[in-house]
Scaffold this motif. Structure first.
Motif, PDB file in Angstrom:
ATOM      1  N   GLU A 109       0.853  -1.195   0.000  1.00  0.00           N
ATOM      2  CA  GLU A 109       0.000   0.000   0.000  1.00  0.00           C
ATOM      3  C   GLU A 109       0.887   1.243   0.000  1.00  0.00           C
ATOM      4  OE1 GLU A 109      -3.697  -0.083   2.154  1.00  0.00           O
ATOM      5  OE2 GLU A 109      -3.144  -1.986   3.053  1.00  0.00           O
ATOM      6  N   PRO A 146      -8.946  -3.572  -0.781  1.00  0.00           N
ATOM      7  CA  PRO A 146      -8.056  -2.997   0.226  1.00  0.00           C
ATOM      8  C   PRO A 146      -8.842  -2.250   1.301  1.00  0.00           C
ATOM      9  CG  PRO A 146      -8.067  -1.639  -1.758  1.00  0.00           C
ATOM     10  CD  PRO A 146      -8.934  -2.823  -2.050  1.00  0.00           C
ATOM     11  N   PHE A 148      -5.171  -3.692   2.497  1.00  0.00           N
ATOM     12  CA  PHE A 148      -4.597  -5.017   2.591  1.00  0.00           C
ATOM     13  C   PHE A 148      -3.970  -5.288   3.946  1.00  0.00           C
ATOM     14  CE2 PHE A 148      -4.829  -4.343  -2.013  1.00  0.00           C
ATOM     15  CZ  PHE A 148      -5.652  -5.407  -2.312  1.00  0.00           C
ATOM     16  N   TRP A 174      -3.616  -6.713  -5.530  1.00  0.00           N
ATOM     17  CA  TRP A 174      -2.534  -6.312  -4.618  1.00  0.00           C
ATOM     18  C   TRP A 174      -1.211  -6.595  -5.309  1.00  0.00           C
ATOM     19  CZ3 TRP A 174      -1.698  -8.585   0.976  1.00  0.00           C
ATOM     20  CH2 TRP A 174      -0.771  -7.803   1.659  1.00  0.00           C
ATOM     21  N   GLU A 188       1.078 -11.331   1.301  1.00  0.00           N
ATOM     22  CA  GLU A 188      -0.211 -11.657   0.687  1.00  0.00           C
ATOM     23  C   GLU A 188      -0.366 -13.172   0.541  1.00  0.00           C
ATOM     24  OE1 GLU A 188      -2.900 -10.556  -3.266  1.00  0.00           O
ATOM     25  OE2 GLU A 188      -0.820  -9.873  -3.141  1.00  0.00           O
TER      26      GLU A 188
END
Length: 428
Positions: A109, A146, A148, A174, A188
């Protein structure tokens, strides 16, 4: 009796929301599931909201706001006045860029301040969330992304409440946004291991998540965002008065609606600078940019109209007064291969011709060509000027009309149609 209690955890939720764009996917899903007998609780931070400006909407779910109301983002940075010295501003900008790059490298992010806020909210409220799940006997939880950073809640919930079926819902990519195998990629992939099911927003996204993230095909599904048929029917019943914008036969009316910044920088993927430059050279064309942040009243500069944020119903009105609707997604990353903006679905429903500005291999360009919605153009001033002149000539010849043979295909992108797919996934 089947347990029909479900919790949705998301970054913000109507009415005390941050941005409507990050809210609407879960808002429509929550209401739809409630109509099918589900008891829906939405857990999120709350934001300071001017209630007077809120559009009236139905709410069939329960809000559980945790923590003190958060002030809406106003540009970030340190609090308090800063010296006007240009050196201090430069230092502040440099530090901010470094922190944002670190945030993107580790969390995926690009806003360090927002990541920090979300992490603090999670640390303060994760135990209370788990207690609420146990107390209410909830068996299914959706985490919306998001942001995330919320993914880490999946691990806590699965360990504290092992009986829970956990769904991760993506409304944006992402790792696939940048295709960089950095710590954010491994974060992730790690947290995806705690999900029982993953729901994405396009089939292209689903296919590449299977390939790139190793998700088993039977665990990941596609539910497109879509448009609200109910909202469109309400608009059509109201029959809002038509504003005279000059002789219909003479002016080609171009309109963009949706969130937009006039920031003329490389990372602004909705940068209208080239479009504005092209239209300024065409006196028989009027361009309306609707949804510009921080504009209170309409600003007119020649044949360019700048309009601030409007309600959903007013955005429909602007669409209907137009000949061509403008979609912009121009970026060097690969997000355009997976994304369809929320307003694009409304454009599809409006029946107006669409001009998508961006790469020819983007998903929105694919939809334009597949359903004969209009035209695609590269984001260059000369190319745009030629394309707009072509559209103006087609209007004069009465040929600026979309084919009606694809209406049934387009109706499949109504929210109710897509959310019925979502309901079946949850019911499995």
């Amino acid at each position: 009796m089947k347990n029909k209690k479900l919790i949705i955890i998301c970054p913000s939720m109507w009415p005390d929301m941050n941005l409507w764009g990050e809210t609407q996917r879960m808002y429509y899903l929550a209401n739809y599931l409630a109509e099918w007998g589900w008891q829906i609780t939405v857990i999120s931070p709350s934001y300071d909201v001017d209630k007077k400006n809120l559009e009236i909407r139905q709410k069939k779910y329960k809000n559980l706001y945790l923590g003190s109301p958060i002030k809406k983002a106003g540009g970030g940075g340190a609090s308090g006045p800063l010296p006007r010295n240009g050196k201090w501003k430069s230092v502040k900008r440099h530090i901010s860029n470094i922190l944002n790059k670190c945030s993107e490298w580790f969390y995926g992010e690009p806003d360090f301040i927002e990541v920090n806020k979300k992490n603090m909210w999670i640390r303060k409220n994760r135990n209370e969330i788990c207690r609420y799940i146990d107390k209410e006997g909830v068996q299914k939880v959706i985490i919306s992304m998001p942001g995330f950073t919320f993914m880490q809640l999946g691990k806590r919930i699965k360990k504290a409440c092992g009986h829970v079926r956990l769904f991760y819902d993506y409304r944006d990519p992402w790792y696939l946004w940048m295709h960089k195998k950095n710590p954010a990629y491994y974060r992730e992939r790690y947290y995806l291991g705690f999900a029982d099911k993953v729901v994405g927003f396009s089939e292209k996204f689903r296919i590449d998540m299977i390939k790139e993230m190793g998700i088993a095909p039977h665990k990941i599904y596609t539910v497109y965002n879509g448009y609200s048929e109910q909202a469109w029917e309400e608009f059509e019943k109201r029959k809002m008065p038509v504003q005279d914008k000059g002789p219909v036969s003479e002016k080609l009316i171009l309109t963009y609606t949706g969130s937009m910044s006039l920031n003329n920088k490389k990372n602004n993927y909705r940068n209208p600078a080239n479009l504005i430059a092209a239209v300024r050279e065409l006196p028989d064309v009027e361009l309306y940019l609707v949804g510009i942040s921080k504009i209170q009243k309409e600003i007119v500069e020649g044949n360019i109209h700048y309009i601030g944020e409007v309600t959903q119903q007013k955005s429909f009105w602007h669409m209907q007064q137009s000949d061509v609707l403008i979609s912009i997604h121009d970026t060097e990353d690969r997000s355009g291969e997976y994304l369809i903006s929320g307003k694009f679905y409304d454009y599809m429903r409006s029946g107006r011709t669409i001009l998508h500005i961006g790469k020819e291999n983007s998903l929105m360009a694919e939809f334009v060509n597949k359903y004969h919605l209009g035209d695609v153009c590269q984001n260059h001033t000369d190319s745009l000027r030629k394309k707009i002149l072509e559209l103006a000539n087609r209007k004069k010849e009465g040929k600026l009309i979309r084919e009606s043979s694809f209406e049934q295909d387009i109706s499949r992108y109504a929210r109710d149609y897509q959310n019925d797919i979502y309901r079946q996934i949850i019911d499995e």
